[in-house]
Scaffold this active site. Structure first.
Site, mmCIF file in Angstrom:
data_model
loop_
_atom_site.group_PDB
_atom_site.id
_atom_site.type_symbol
_atom_site.label_atom_id
_atom_site.label_comp_id
_atom_site.label_asym_id
_atom_site.label_seq_id
_atom_site.Cartn_x
_atom_site.Cartn_y
_atom_site.Cartn_z
ATOM 1 N N ASP A 69 -34.483 12.247 -24.263
ATOM 2 C CA ASP A 69 -34.587 11.337 -24.059
ATOM 3 C C ASP A 69 -35.804 11.640 -23.777
ATOM 4 O O ASP A 69 -36.510 11.872 -23.462
ATOM 5 C CB ASP A 69 -34.283 10.516 -22.741
ATOM 6 C CG ASP A 69 -34.800 9.356 -22.315
ATOM 7 O OD1 ASP A 69 -35.030 8.124 -23.539
ATOM 8 O OD2 ASP A 69 -34.717 8.558 -21.467
ATOM 9 N N ALA A 89 -29.664 7.949 -21.515
ATOM 10 C CA ALA A 89 -30.883 7.505 -21.610
ATOM 11 C C ALA A 89 -31.036 6.979 -21.158
ATOM 12 O O ALA A 89 -30.512 7.243 -19.542
ATOM 13 C CB ALA A 89 -30.576 5.463 -22.810
ATOM 14 N N CYS A 90 -32.080 6.085 -20.057
ATOM 15 C CA CYS A 90 -32.611 5.971 -19.344
ATOM 16 C C CYS A 90 -32.223 4.557 -18.715
ATOM 17 O O CYS A 90 -32.005 4.001 -19.149
ATOM 18 C CB CYS A 90 -34.379 5.485 -19.164
ATOM 19 S SG CYS A 90 -35.296 4.784 -17.581
ATOM 20 N N PRO A 91 -31.776 4.807 -17.470
ATOM 21 C CA PRO A 91 -32.219 5.576 -16.335
ATOM 22 C C PRO A 91 -31.440 6.442 -16.050
ATOM 23 O O PRO A 91 -32.041 7.024 -15.078
ATOM 24 C CB PRO A 91 -32.614 4.193 -15.715
ATOM 25 C CG PRO A 91 -31.218 3.520 -15.575
ATOM 26 C CD PRO A 91 -31.161 3.090 -16.701
#
Length: 75
Positions: free
Chosen positions: A40, A13-15
């Site tokens: 994502d 997932a981000c980042p």
């Protein structure tokens, strides 16, 4: 499209996709191409913004079976 390096960030997932991509891009020479694989959904906006910020070139992006592929050329 022939990439010089492939960065697999599927499941992250981000980042993290951006963090991994930045690290890989730092090791490339100007003109070389990096392919990033991500699952994502937010990565599309993230990569477009990141490439604008860093002045690298997002050559192409595509989505296939829930996997996003980004081709970034180092400037």
């Amino acid at each position: 499209m022939e990439a010089n390096v492939v960065v697999d960030t599927k499941g992250m997932a981000c980042p993290m996709p951006i963090v991994k991509a930045k690290k890989a891009l730092d090791s490339l020479e100007p003109g070389q191409i990096m392919e990033v694989l991500s699952t994502d959904k937010g990565s599309l906006n993230d990569f477009q913004a990141w490439v604008k910020q860093t002045n690298h070139e997002l050559i192409k992006h595509e989505e296939e079976n829930g996997v996003y592929k980004f081709y970034v050329k180092k400037v």
